[in-house]
Design a protein around this motif. Structure first.
Motif, PDB file in Angstrom:
ATOM      1  N   VAL A 189      71.218  28.078  35.531  1.00  0.00           N
ATOM      2  CA  VAL A 189      70.389  27.908  34.564  1.00  0.00           C
ATOM      3  C   VAL A 189      70.611  29.868  33.650  1.00  0.00           C
ATOM      4  N   LYS A 190      69.749  29.423  32.579  1.00  0.00           N
ATOM      5  CA  LYS A 190      70.096  30.708  32.042  1.00  0.00           C
ATOM      6  C   LYS A 190      69.029  31.768  32.415  1.00  0.00           C
ATOM      7  N   GLY A 191      69.024  33.303  32.907  1.00  0.00           N
ATOM      8  CA  GLY A 191      68.330  34.585  33.544  1.00  0.00           C
ATOM      9  C   GLY A 191      68.232  33.594  35.243  1.00  0.00           C
ATOM     10  N   GLN A 192      68.586  33.384  35.608  1.00  0.00           N
ATOM     11  CA  GLN A 192      68.297  32.420  37.077  1.00  0.00           C
ATOM     12  C   GLN A 192      70.094  32.238  37.650  1.00  0.00           C
ATOM     13  N   GLY A 193      70.895  32.646  37.845  1.00  0.00           N
ATOM     14  CA  GLY A 193      72.477  32.599  37.782  1.00  0.00           C
ATOM     15  C   GLY A 193      73.055  31.155  38.075  1.00  0.00           C
ATOM     16  N   SER A 194      74.089  31.564  39.425  1.00  0.00           N
ATOM     17  CA  SER A 194      75.572  30.716  39.092  1.00  0.00           C
ATOM     18  C   SER A 194      75.384  29.894  40.244  1.00  0.00           C
ATOM     19  N   TYR A 195      75.786  28.309  40.608  1.00  0.00           N
ATOM     20  CA  TYR A 195      75.185  28.464  42.048  1.00  0.00           C
ATOM     21  C   TYR A 195      76.321  27.615  42.253  1.00  0.00           C
ATOM     22  N   PHE A 196      76.973  27.065  43.731  1.00  0.00           N
ATOM     23  CA  PHE A 196      77.998  25.855  44.355  1.00  0.00           C
ATOM     24  C   PHE A 196      77.289  24.801  44.887  1.00  0.00           C
ATOM     25  N   GLN A 197      77.838  23.604  44.977  1.00  0.00           N
ATOM     26  CA  GLN A 197      78.056  22.962  45.686  1.00  0.00           C
ATOM     27  C   GLN A 197      78.769  21.850  46.618  1.00  0.00           C
ATOM     28  N   ASP A 198      78.649  21.829  47.458  1.00  0.00           N
ATOM     29  CA  ASP A 198      80.232  20.616  47.939  1.00  0.00           C
ATOM     30  C   ASP A 198      79.435  19.411  47.165  1.00  0.00           C
ATOM     31  N   LEU A 199      80.493  18.870  45.315  1.00  0.00           N
ATOM     32  CA  LEU A 199      79.708  17.095  44.905  1.00  0.00           C
ATOM     33  C   LEU A 199      79.646  16.537  45.871  1.00  0.00           C
ATOM     34  N   HIS A 200      80.451  16.024  47.163  1.00  0.00           N
ATOM     35  CA  HIS A 200      79.892  14.987  47.550  1.00  0.00           C
ATOM     36  C   HIS A 200      78.987  14.718  48.552  1.00  0.00           C
ATOM     37  N   LYS A 201      78.211  15.590  48.453  1.00  0.00           N
ATOM     38  CA  LYS A 201      77.160  15.703  49.442  1.00  0.00           C
ATOM     39  C   LYS A 201      75.710  15.792  48.524  1.00  0.00           C
ATOM     40  N   ASP A 202      74.371  15.343  48.938  1.00  0.00           N
ATOM     41  CA  ASP A 202      73.603  15.088  48.551  1.00  0.00           C
ATOM     42  C   ASP A 202      73.284  16.256  47.487  1.00  0.00           C
ATOM     43  N   VAL A 203      73.257  16.288  46.198  1.00  0.00           N
ATOM     44  CA  VAL A 203      71.873  17.328  45.049  1.00  0.00           C
ATOM     45  C   VAL A 203      71.676  17.931  46.306  1.00  0.00           C
ATOM     46  N   ILE A 204      71.302  19.116  46.260  1.00  0.00           N
ATOM     47  CA  ILE A 204      70.387  20.480  46.519  1.00  0.00           C
ATOM     48  C   ILE A 204      69.821  20.879  45.536  1.00  0.00           C
ATOM     49  N   TYR A 205      68.184  20.115  46.073  1.00  0.00           N
ATOM     50  CA  TYR A 205      66.974  20.508  45.671  1.00  0.00           C
ATOM     51  C   TYR A 205      66.177  22.158  45.996  1.00  0.00           C
ATOM     52  N   PRO A 206      65.978  23.117  45.279  1.00  0.00           N
ATOM     53  CA  PRO A 206      66.083  23.152  43.988  1.00  0.00           C
ATOM     54  C   PRO A 206      67.652  23.873  44.167  1.00  0.00           C
ATOM     55  N   PHE A 207      68.419  24.646  43.261  1.00  0.00           N
ATOM     56  CA  PHE A 207      69.663  24.514  42.600  1.00  0.00           C
ATOM     57  C   PHE A 207      69.862  26.088  43.318  1.00  0.00           C
ATOM     58  N   THR A 208      68.393  26.605  43.215  1.00  0.00           N
ATOM     59  CA  THR A 208      69.155  27.913  44.083  1.00  0.00           C
ATOM     60  C   THR A 208      69.160  28.020  45.463  1.00  0.00           C
ATOM     61  N   LYS A 209      69.496  27.600  46.528  1.00  0.00           N
ATOM     62  CA  LYS A 209      69.123  27.459  47.045  1.00  0.00           C
ATOM     63  C   LYS A 209      70.767  26.647  47.843  1.00  0.00           C
ATOM     64  N   GLY A 210      71.494  26.913  46.818  1.00  0.00           N
ATOM     65  CA  GLY A 210      72.216  26.107  47.183  1.00  0.00           C
ATOM     66  C   GLY A 210      73.498  27.623  46.901  1.00  0.00           C
ATOM     67  N   GLU A 211      74.902  27.919  47.344  1.00  0.00           N
ATOM     68  CA  GLU A 211      75.656  29.072  47.574  1.00  0.00           C
ATOM     69  C   GLU A 211      75.806  29.397  45.425  1.00  0.00           C
ATOM     70  N   ARG A 212      75.331  30.649  46.545  1.00  0.00           N
ATOM     71  CA  ARG A 212      75.120  31.888  44.572  1.00  0.00           C
ATOM     72  C   ARG A 212      76.668  32.551  44.535  1.00  0.00           C
ATOM     73  N   LEU A 213      76.380  32.294  43.512  1.00  0.00           N
ATOM     74  CA  LEU A 213      77.990  32.744  42.699  1.00  0.00           C
ATOM     75  C   LEU A 213      77.686  34.154  41.858  1.00  0.00           C
ATOM     76  N   SER A 214      78.810  34.908  41.991  1.00  0.00           N
ATOM     77  CA  SER A 214      79.012  36.187  41.184  1.00  0.00           C
ATOM     78  C   SER A 214      81.086  36.662  41.136  1.00  0.00           C
TER      79      SER A 214
END
Length: 356
Positions: A189-214
């Motif tokens: 999301v613009k200004g909020q960073g990029s994040y990763f999660q396992d596709l086969h697990k339930d979607v993490i909400y909010p996305f910012t609790k996923g793995e932050r990418l760099s």
């Protein structure tokens, strides 16, 4: 939904929709490979493309009915081939499997509705309003051979990419460990960073609790790992080889289909993605780049055309530019300098490397 993160609801619905569409494409791909259908048979691709587009557009319009969608497909071929019921049966199976999210995403009821929804992806794009760019299966040949492909969705608001979500059903969590877990859901999301999660697990909400990418901005160009397209028809591999030689890149490139390449850069599994035109006047489609563009930029990298200009997602259904370079901020300027030294400041010599 929290008001502290902009476009949080849009990102969540996009994640759920892309995940559902990814489940559908995985199902079709697995059945296609199990049956031993020849790679020349395009019916699995057709059904997968159309089914994924219907699922995503239906989900978007249920939640944001006034938004527009730029989709790659329309229903003409469905009606010509008489495959609307076959597509719907696959969708019905996935809707049942993904039933806990029916309230958020809705459900399609028959083949006629599938056709109607697919045809809602007819936006011409532009600089005003909320427009979603969708590629239901990016990487057709990768999909057919059970290799890399992606379901890609981005929200463009007044010409600027605000949300990007990419589902990669076959991508290893670690590109260097191909025997490990596979399947990733990438969100930016613009200004909020990029994040990763396992596709086969339930979607993490909010996305910012996923793995932050760099991206790996600490890597110099001499250490850079390059990702390029598999298909020679999609990019000028000869010109790209010359660029890599002049940059002094020693590691062999990794060839991947689709916007998976953007995901690899955003996750730090590669530092450079090169896509140089094979035809001088070729214009890239916005659905092939919008989500990946945001993923790399929000993970600390930089994406531009081959001359260093920002990509324009408000031009229409295409990008009014030549080539795409996605890279770490450390290497990007050096790549552009080398490109200009080969093809000229404004591409005066580009035609030497392209088809007419």
């Amino acid at each position: 939904m929290s008001d502290t993160i902009p476009y949080l609801r849009e990102a969540y619905i996009a994640q759920l929709a892309v995940r559902r569409a990814s489940l559908l494409t995985s199902k079709i791909s697995e059945e296609h490979l199990q049956k031993g259908i020849s790679k020349e048979d395009k019916s699995p691709v057709t059904i997968g493309d159309f089914g994924a587009q219907a699922i995503v557009i239906n989900s978007i319009l249920k939640n944001f009915p006034n938004d527009e969608v730029v989709g790659e497909e329309d229903s003409t071929l469905i009606k010509e081939k008489g495959i609307k019921d076959a597509i719907f049966q696959h969708i019905k199976a996935i809707q049942s499997k993904d039933q806990p999210f029916t309230e958020q995403l809705g459900h399609l009821t028959d083949g006629d509705e599938v056709c109607d929804i697919i045809d809602r992806g007819n936006s011409k794009g532009g600089r005003s309003g909320r427009i979603w760019a969708l590629d239901p299966i990016d990487g057709t040949k990768g999909f057919l051979r059970g290799d890399q492909y992606a379901v890609c969705l981005a929200l463009i608001v007044d010409g600027e990419v605000k949300v990007g979500v990419v589902g990669c059903p076959n991508l290893p969590h670690d590109l260097a460990k191909t025997s490990g877990p596979r399947g990733g859901l990438f969100t930016a999301v613009k200004g909020q960073g990029s994040y990763f999660q396992d596709l086969h697990k339930d979607v993490i909400y909010p996305f910012t609790k996923g793995e932050r990418l760099s991206v790996k901005n600490e890597f110099d160009v001499s250490q850079a790992r390059v990702v390029e397209g598999v298909e020679k028809g999609h990019s000028a591999h000869g010109l790209q080889g010359l660029i890599k030689q002049k940059l002094g890149i020693v590691q062999p490139s990794v060839n991947l289909d689709s916007q998976v390449k953007y995901c690899a850069v955003s996750k730090g599994d590669a530092e450079i993605y090169l896509r140089l035109p094979r035809v001088v006047d070729y214009q890239e489609k916005i659905w092939d780049h919008a989500a990946g563009y945001l993923l790399v930029n929000e993970s600390g990298g930089k994406v531009s055309d081959m001359y260093g200009n920002d990509l324009d997602f408000g031009y229409g259904r295409t990008l009014n530019s030549q080539g795409v370079i996605a890279a770490t901020s450390t290497t990007h300027a050096k790549i552009i300098k080398v490109i200009k030294s080969i093809v000229g400041e404004n591409g005066e010599k580009l035609e030497e490397f392209c088809k007419k």
